[in-house]
Design a protein around this motif. Structure first.
Motif, mmCIF file in Angstrom:
data_model
loop_
_atom_site.group_PDB
_atom_site.id
_atom_site.type_symbol
_atom_site.label_atom_id
_atom_site.label_comp_id
_atom_site.label_asym_id
_atom_site.label_seq_id
_atom_site.Cartn_x
_atom_site.Cartn_y
_atom_site.Cartn_z
ATOM 1 N N THR A 239 0.862 -1.275 -0.388
ATOM 2 C CA THR A 239 -0.003 0.099 0.105
ATOM 3 C C THR A 239 0.505 1.313 0.164
ATOM 4 O OG1 THR A 239 -0.078 0.266 2.181
ATOM 5 C CG2 THR A 239 -1.562 -0.833 1.290
ATOM 6 N N TRP A 240 -0.032 2.599 -0.224
ATOM 7 C CA TRP A 240 0.601 3.541 -0.383
ATOM 8 C C TRP A 240 -0.268 4.642 0.086
ATOM 9 C CZ3 TRP A 240 -0.969 8.227 -2.229
ATOM 10 C CH2 TRP A 240 0.088 9.333 -3.268
ATOM 11 N N LEU A 241 0.630 5.009 0.891
ATOM 12 C CA LEU A 241 0.149 6.412 1.477
ATOM 13 C C LEU A 241 0.229 8.032 1.409
ATOM 14 C CD1 LEU A 241 -2.099 7.128 4.007
ATOM 15 C CD2 LEU A 241 0.176 7.355 6.088
ATOM 16 N N GLY A 242 -0.201 8.879 0.954
ATOM 17 C CA GLY A 242 -0.370 10.227 0.761
ATOM 18 C C GLY A 242 -2.029 10.895 0.979
ATOM 19 N N THR A 243 -1.696 12.338 0.452
ATOM 20 C CA THR A 243 -2.636 12.690 0.233
ATOM 21 C C THR A 243 -2.955 12.767 -1.147
ATOM 22 O OG1 THR A 243 -1.355 14.517 2.140
ATOM 23 C CG2 THR A 243 -3.155 15.486 0.718
ATOM 24 N N ALA A 244 -4.306 13.341 -1.548
ATOM 25 C CA ALA A 244 -4.793 13.269 -2.447
ATOM 26 C C ALA A 244 -5.733 14.127 -3.595
ATOM 27 C CB ALA A 244 -6.446 12.338 -3.101
ATOM 28 N N ARG A 280 -8.860 15.011 -12.711
ATOM 29 C CA ARG A 280 -9.133 13.773 -12.902
ATOM 30 C C ARG A 280 -8.189 13.092 -13.868
ATOM 31 N NH1 ARG A 280 -12.506 17.052 -11.934
ATOM 32 N NH2 ARG A 280 -14.448 17.071 -10.062
ATOM 33 N N ALA A 281 -8.189 13.313 -14.519
ATOM 34 C CA ALA A 281 -6.996 12.423 -15.639
ATOM 35 C C ALA A 281 -6.147 12.377 -15.096
ATOM 36 C CB ALA A 281 -7.002 13.150 -17.159
ATOM 37 N N GLU A 282 -5.021 13.193 -15.242
ATOM 38 C CA GLU A 282 -3.995 13.742 -14.203
ATOM 39 C C GLU A 282 -3.539 12.488 -13.006
ATOM 40 O OE1 GLU A 282 -2.436 17.987 -15.155
ATOM 41 O OE2 GLU A 282 -4.055 18.047 -13.006
ATOM 42 N N VAL A 283 -4.724 12.388 -12.029
ATOM 43 C CA VAL A 283 -4.962 11.480 -10.944
ATOM 44 C C VAL A 283 -4.767 9.553 -11.349
ATOM 45 C CG1 VAL A 283 -6.004 11.115 -9.363
ATOM 46 C CG2 VAL A 283 -5.595 13.571 -8.829
ATOM 47 N N VAL A 287 -2.584 7.526 -10.409
ATOM 48 C CA VAL A 287 -2.897 6.012 -9.779
ATOM 49 C C VAL A 287 -1.903 4.978 -10.548
ATOM 50 C CG1 VAL A 287 -4.449 4.956 -8.929
ATOM 51 C CG2 VAL A 287 -4.090 6.845 -8.604
ATOM 52 N N ALA A 288 -2.182 4.878 -11.640
ATOM 53 C CA ALA A 288 -1.387 4.042 -12.956
ATOM 54 C C ALA A 288 0.180 3.502 -12.705
ATOM 55 C CB ALA A 288 -2.023 4.763 -14.253
ATOM 56 N N ALA A 289 1.096 4.830 -12.295
ATOM 57 C CA ALA A 289 2.199 4.517 -12.327
ATOM 58 C C ALA A 289 1.826 3.798 -11.331
ATOM 59 C CB ALA A 289 2.940 6.318 -12.726
ATOM 60 N N ASP A 309 -18.376 15.689 -1.673
ATOM 61 C CA ASP A 309 -18.403 15.483 -3.480
ATOM 62 C C ASP A 309 -16.774 14.973 -3.404
ATOM 63 O OD1 ASP A 309 -20.755 15.825 -3.714
ATOM 64 O OD2 ASP A 309 -20.220 18.159 -3.719
ATOM 65 N N HIS A 310 -15.969 15.461 -3.007
ATOM 66 C CA HIS A 310 -14.486 15.513 -3.152
ATOM 67 C C HIS A 310 -14.497 14.200 -2.662
ATOM 68 C CE1 HIS A 310 -10.424 16.064 -2.363
ATOM 69 N NE2 HIS A 310 -10.175 16.096 -3.927
ATOM 70 N N LEU A 311 -14.866 13.717 -1.326
ATOM 71 C CA LEU A 311 -13.940 12.155 -0.967
ATOM 72 C C LEU A 311 -15.099 11.646 -1.767
ATOM 73 C CD1 LEU A 311 -14.157 10.994 1.992
ATOM 74 C CD2 LEU A 311 -16.544 11.057 1.688
ATOM 75 N N HIS A 312 -16.093 11.524 -2.207
ATOM 76 C CA HIS A 312 -16.450 10.115 -3.220
ATOM 77 C C HIS A 312 -15.624 10.382 -4.791
ATOM 78 C CE1 HIS A 312 -18.831 9.044 -6.484
ATOM 79 N NE2 HIS A 312 -19.581 7.877 -5.401
ATOM 80 N N GLU A 313 -15.306 11.794 -5.062
ATOM 81 C CA GLU A 313 -15.253 11.268 -6.453
ATOM 82 C C GLU A 313 -12.774 11.115 -6.289
ATOM 83 O OE1 GLU A 313 -14.065 12.256 -10.452
ATOM 84 O OE2 GLU A 313 -15.972 12.798 -9.547
#
Length: 324
Positions: A239-244, A280-283, A287-289, A309-313
């Motif tokens: 697992t990885w931990l960080g801010t989104a 969204r595309a950048e994130v 994530v893919a990386a 809303d951000h939590l869900h996104e």
């Protein structure tokens, strides 16, 4: 018996300062976020094991709840997400009692508990609370013994263990955990000489920080350590931990990075390299990386978890890559 991946997308509660929420309403507000997170697709929820707020999150005197009593409360009001502390400071609690606490949360939650554990690092709060803070080498050896004791408490009747730092003499752990394997054990930290080999021998999961290249390196070290231990690395959830941060504009992103940078005591540009952030595309690309680096699951903190809303996104975006 091989476990399924521990988590794909988790949410860590790193702070308990919610704008406009009074202290006596704090837990009720927290439970609302936890329920919303489950509904949004977070499959694990985590508290942070500190009794003083750490400077990378907020001010020292900000409200903070004790990790396990808060987690037990969340166990009673949630229904599907795994529940853990990321990660328990080994020196805070007797390991046999810690195993009993985690088992109790497993019973309350009907089998959703996780033991997250690490060597501990925050000397200031240990000194303030009158707890010992031995050198790193001793803390790492004590951690190894604590993991062995917890595993024995989860899976054996009347276990015995005699170590340098810890011992048990036939403690009862009744009722036992829901699963015969006991709650999975996540060992936090990235030390390559001692800690990662400990994960290879004793852990069900690990947790790393940093960018994809750093995490890929740590996973390669873990893979070699698993070979030395005669273990399949696929048995261990990485697992990885960080801010989104998902932003609708460059200005919104910059404002969020300025806030994150102020907490981390870094320029916004440096903070950007330590987070999932952007459109969204950048994130999704980020994530893919991480997925390509070998990450199975991502545990995120949010600058404002009250923004549902951000939590869900965030959950939807991460799950779309890791579970797609």
């Amino acid at each position: 018996m091989t476990r399924a991946p521990l988590t794909r997308v988790g949410l860590q509660f790193a702070g308990y300062t919610f704008p406009g929420v009074l202290d006596h309403d704090l837990f009720e507000h927290l439970t609302g976020i936890a329920r919303a997170a489950e509904a949004a697709g977070y499959d694990s929820l985590w508290t942070m094991d500190h009794v003083h707020q750490i400077e990378s999150v907020g001010d020292r005197d900000e409200p903070i709840l004790e990790a396990y009593t808060a987690l037990a409360g969340l166990a009673a009001v949630t229904s599907s997400a795994r529940l853990g502390v990321l990660v328990s400071a080994c020196g805070f609690r007797n390991p046999a009692l810690l195993a009993k606490m985690v088992t109790t949360i497993d019973i309350i939650s009907r089998g959703r508990a996780v033991l997250g554990i690490g060597a501990g690092w925050h000397e200031e709060e240990c000194r303030a609370y009158g707890m010992d803070f031995p050198p790193a080498g001793q803390r790492l050896k004590a951690l190894t013994e604590a993991v062995q004791i917890c595993r024995a408490m989860f899976t054996e009747h009347l276990p015995r263990f005699e170590g340098v730092h810890h011992r048990i003499d036939e403690p009862l752990n009744v009722p036992p955990p829901i699963s015969p394997l006991g709650p999975p054990i996540l060992i936090g930290g990235g030390g390559e000489k001692v800690l990662i080999p400990t994960v290879a021998r004793l852990g069900d999961a690990c947790n790393f920080f940093g960018g994809p290249a750093t995490v890929a390196h740590k996973i390669k070290v873990l893979t070699r350590a698993c070979a030395d231990a005669g273990r399949d690395p696929g048995e261990i959830t990485k697992t990885w931990l960080g801010t989104a941060i998902i932003a609708d504009s460059e200005q919104e992103l910059q404002d969020s990075l300025e806030l994150l940078g102020s907490r981390l005591h870094l320029p916004a540009s440096a903070a950007r390299g330590m987070a999932l952030c952007g459109s969204r595309a950048e994130v999704r690309r980020q994530v893919a990386a991480y997925r390509a680096a070998g990450v199975d699951g991502m545990i995120v903190t949010l600058l404002n978890p009250s923004d549902l809303d951000h939590l869900h996104e965030v959950a939807t975006t991460i799950r779309g890559v890791l579970c797609g």
